[in-house]
Design a protein around this motif. Structure first.
Motif, PDB file in Angstrom:
ATOM      1  N   ALA A 216       0.887  -0.744   0.068  1.00 48.62           N
ATOM      2  CA  ALA A 216       0.047  -0.386   0.192  1.00 48.62           C
ATOM      3  C   ALA A 216       0.621   1.434   0.344  1.00 48.62           C
ATOM      4  N   GLY A 217       0.429   1.873  -0.662  1.00 49.65           N
ATOM      5  CA  GLY A 217       1.742   3.649  -1.599  1.00 49.65           C
ATOM      6  C   GLY A 217       0.832   4.564  -1.832  1.00 49.65           C
TER       7      GLY A 217
ATOM      8  N   ALA B 166      -8.255  -5.456  -2.255  1.00 50.69           N
ATOM      9  CA  ALA B 166      -7.645  -7.264  -2.237  1.00 50.69           C
ATOM     10  C   ALA B 166      -8.824  -7.643  -3.200  1.00 50.69           C
ATOM     11  N   GLY B 167     -10.563  -6.758  -2.063  1.00 47.50           N
ATOM     12  CA  GLY B 167     -11.395  -7.584  -2.499  1.00 47.50           C
ATOM     13  C   GLY B 167     -12.790  -7.571  -1.089  1.00 47.50           C
ATOM     14  N   GLU B 168     -11.660  -7.440  -0.466  1.00 51.77           N
ATOM     15  CA  GLU B 168     -12.048  -7.575   1.379  1.00 51.77           C
ATOM     16  C   GLU B 168     -13.517  -6.687   1.725  1.00 51.77           C
ATOM     17  N   THR B 169     -13.526  -6.110   0.891  1.00 54.20           N
ATOM     18  CA  THR B 169     -14.307  -4.679   1.885  1.00 54.20           C
ATOM     19  C   THR B 169     -15.643  -5.150   0.997  1.00 54.20           C
ATOM     20  N   ALA B 170     -16.880  -5.672   0.806  1.00 52.12           N
ATOM     21  CA  ALA B 170     -17.918  -6.602   0.144  1.00 52.12           C
ATOM     22  C   ALA B 170     -17.984  -5.107   0.160  1.00 52.12           C
ATOM     23  N   THR B 171     -19.260  -4.402  -0.656  1.00 55.24           N
ATOM     24  CA  THR B 171     -20.288  -3.513  -1.162  1.00 55.24           C
ATOM     25  C   THR B 171     -21.704  -3.724  -1.944  1.00 55.24           C
ATOM     26  N   ARG B 172     -21.716  -5.391  -2.375  1.00 57.09           N
ATOM     27  CA  ARG B 172     -22.829  -5.541  -3.024  1.00 57.09           C
ATOM     28  C   ARG B 172     -22.245  -7.563  -3.247  1.00 57.09           C
ATOM     29  N   THR B 173     -23.234  -8.286  -3.600  1.00 54.01           N
ATOM     30  CA  THR B 173     -22.630  -9.627  -4.231  1.00 54.01           C
ATOM     31  C   THR B 173     -22.980  -9.822  -5.417  1.00 54.01           C
ATOM     32  N   ALA B 174     -22.191 -11.173  -5.915  1.00 56.96           N
ATOM     33  CA  ALA B 174     -22.523 -11.580  -6.969  1.00 56.96           C
ATOM     34  C   ALA B 174     -22.514 -12.950  -7.035  1.00 56.96           C
TER      35      ALA B 174
ATOM     36  N   ALA C  29      -2.467  10.077  -6.151  1.00 58.03           N
ATOM     37  CA  ALA C  29      -3.833   9.268  -5.001  1.00 58.03           C
ATOM     38  C   ALA C  29      -2.922   7.491  -4.704  1.00 58.03           C
ATOM     39  N   GLU C  30      -3.401   7.083  -2.748  1.00 61.24           N
ATOM     40  CA  GLU C  30      -2.819   5.764  -2.699  1.00 61.24           C
ATOM     41  C   GLU C  30      -3.922   4.217  -3.985  1.00 61.24           C
ATOM     42  N   ARG C  31      -2.479   3.932  -3.342  1.00 56.39           N
ATOM     43  CA  ARG C  31      -3.228   2.464  -4.325  1.00 56.39           C
ATOM     44  C   ARG C  31      -2.281   0.933  -3.611  1.00 56.39           C
ATOM     45  N   VAL C  32      -2.626   0.194  -4.749  1.00 61.66           N
ATOM     46  CA  VAL C  32      -2.597  -1.319  -3.780  1.00 61.66           C
ATOM     47  C   VAL C  32      -2.514  -2.011  -4.645  1.00 61.66           C
ATOM     48  N   PHE C  33      -0.906  -2.386  -4.613  1.00 68.21           N
ATOM     49  CA  PHE C  33      -0.321  -3.374  -5.521  1.00 68.21           C
ATOM     50  C   PHE C  33       0.104  -4.668  -4.841  1.00 68.21           C
TER      51      PHE C  33
ATOM     52  N   VAL D  11      -1.963   3.246  10.636  1.00 68.33           N
ATOM     53  CA  VAL D  11      -1.949   2.205  10.447  1.00 68.33           C
ATOM     54  C   VAL D  11      -3.253   1.694   9.805  1.00 68.33           C
ATOM     55  N   VAL D  12      -4.331   1.701  10.123  1.00 63.77           N
ATOM     56  CA  VAL D  12      -5.606   1.218  10.107  1.00 63.77           C
ATOM     57  C   VAL D  12      -6.571   1.887   8.745  1.00 63.77           C
ATOM     58  N   THR D  13      -5.523   3.309   8.699  1.00 65.30           N
ATOM     59  CA  THR D  13      -6.258   3.517   8.117  1.00 65.30           C
ATOM     60  C   THR D  13      -6.462   2.604   6.568  1.00 65.30           C
ATOM     61  N   VAL D  14      -4.336   2.440   6.441  1.00 67.18           N
ATOM     62  CA  VAL D  14      -3.511   1.489   5.147  1.00 67.18           C
ATOM     63  C   VAL D  14      -4.364   0.437   5.438  1.00 67.18           C
TER      64      VAL D  14
END
Length: 317
Positions: free
Chosen positions: A193-194, A239-247, A201-205, A228-231
């Motif tokens: 994360a950086g 990483a797909g861990e925060t779900a906003t709907r279902t598939a 903008a912040e991005r995750v690789f 640390v919490v925000t990161v």
């Protein structure tokens, strides 16, 4: 230049720690080669003052003493710069022992083992490891990516880096300029994360998608480093861990157990297929592609389109 400065600081620290009496600027200049090479007295004075401030910022206690002739001298007393004795109870010692066992990567494992030996030599108790005695499982954090160590050091030292990164739906890697914040491990994969300078903008690789060598860049960070919490929340989201709907997906019977563990509903379709309803958040398309022909996305349509685009990009290779 960074190596030369580090060597100069080390030589100055050794001179100040190794003397029993204060050393004047003149004596220090005659003892350290880098100072002898200074072009003028003003250049030497500026260099010396910066080095002295840097050593103090690193925690070295440097005393300034004026002798009988009115000349200023400097020294670093060993008793003032000695670390206090290490005192650990049995539970703390067991926790350190467990932490040292977590790393599988050879270089990290050696460093952890060496640190434990030094702590035990300094008096750390040889505590019974309750985690080892009563459990048949031993924790491990796998680290296979070559980018892990240079990025870990860059996060620690707050150094910007550049690397070539290949997105899941891209045919070729592209260079990224990043201010690294932290590394996180999710489902056996490491993420960085950086702050992406090019995108502002912040991005995750994902480390497994970094190609070639990670290169350090000079200069300070341009963006504020979040807590640390925000990161961690950023890594979860990307990483797909925060779900906003279902598939809704079809999954081949006997395959995709990580997907099955996240399913909120499973229905047998027959003919070797099951239907799963899983939480849908950013990054799910990249994860589904990893299961290849064992997964078919039914809905939503935008997720299906993203997965198809990624598969076509891979097929072009």
């Amino acid at each position: 230049m960074a190596i030369a400065k580090a060597e100069r600081l080390m030589n100055l620290a050794l001179c100040l720690l190794g003397t029993r009496r204060p050393l004047s600027k003149r004596e220090l200049r005659g003892s350290i080669e880098a100072y002898l090479e200074a072009g003028s007295d003003d250049a030497f004075n500026r260099m010396f003052e910066r080095d002295k401030d840097d050593l103090r910022e690193l925690g070295l206690i440097i005393e300034t003493v004026e002798n009988l002739d009115g000349e200023t001298g400097y020294l670093a007393r060993r008793d003032s710069n000695r670390l206090p004795p290490i005192t650990l109870d049995a539970e703390e010692a067991a926790a350190l022992g467990l932490a040292a066992k977590v790393w599988q990567q050879a270089r990290l494992a050696g460093a952890a083992s060496g640190a434990l030996q030094k702590l035990r030599a300094a008096g750390m108790p040889e505590a019974e490891d309750a985690y080892e005695v009563h459990s048949a499982l031993e924790p491990r954090i796998p680290v296979h990516e070559a980018a892990f160590e240079p990025l870990m050091l860059a996060c620690r030292d707050r150094r910007p880096v550049t690397f070539d990164y290949r997105k899941g739906n891209a045919a070729k890697p592209e260079q990224r300029q990043v201010e690294p914040w932290t590394l996180e491990c999710w489902r056996g994969h490491w993420y960085l994360a950086g702050w992406d300078r090019d995108r502002g903008a912040e991005r995750v690789f994902r480390l497994s998608r970094i190609t070639g060598r990670v290169r350090s860049r000079a200069g300070a960070f341009t963006a504020e480093v979040p807590d640390v919490v925000t990161v961690r929340e950023t890594v979860e989201s990307w990483a797909g861990e925060t779900a906003t709907r279902t598939a809704l997906i079809r999954l081949r019977t006997g395959a995709g157990y990580p997907l099955r563990s996240r399913a909120v509903a499973v229905r047998e379709l027959g003919n070797g297929w099951d239907e799963l309803e899983i939480p849908y958040g950013h990054g799910l398309d990249a994860w589904l592609v990893e299961f290849g022909p064992d997964v078919v996305v039914q809905e939503p349509a935008d997720l299906r389109a993203d997965v198809v685009d990624r598969l076509r990009a891979v097929a072009k290779d």
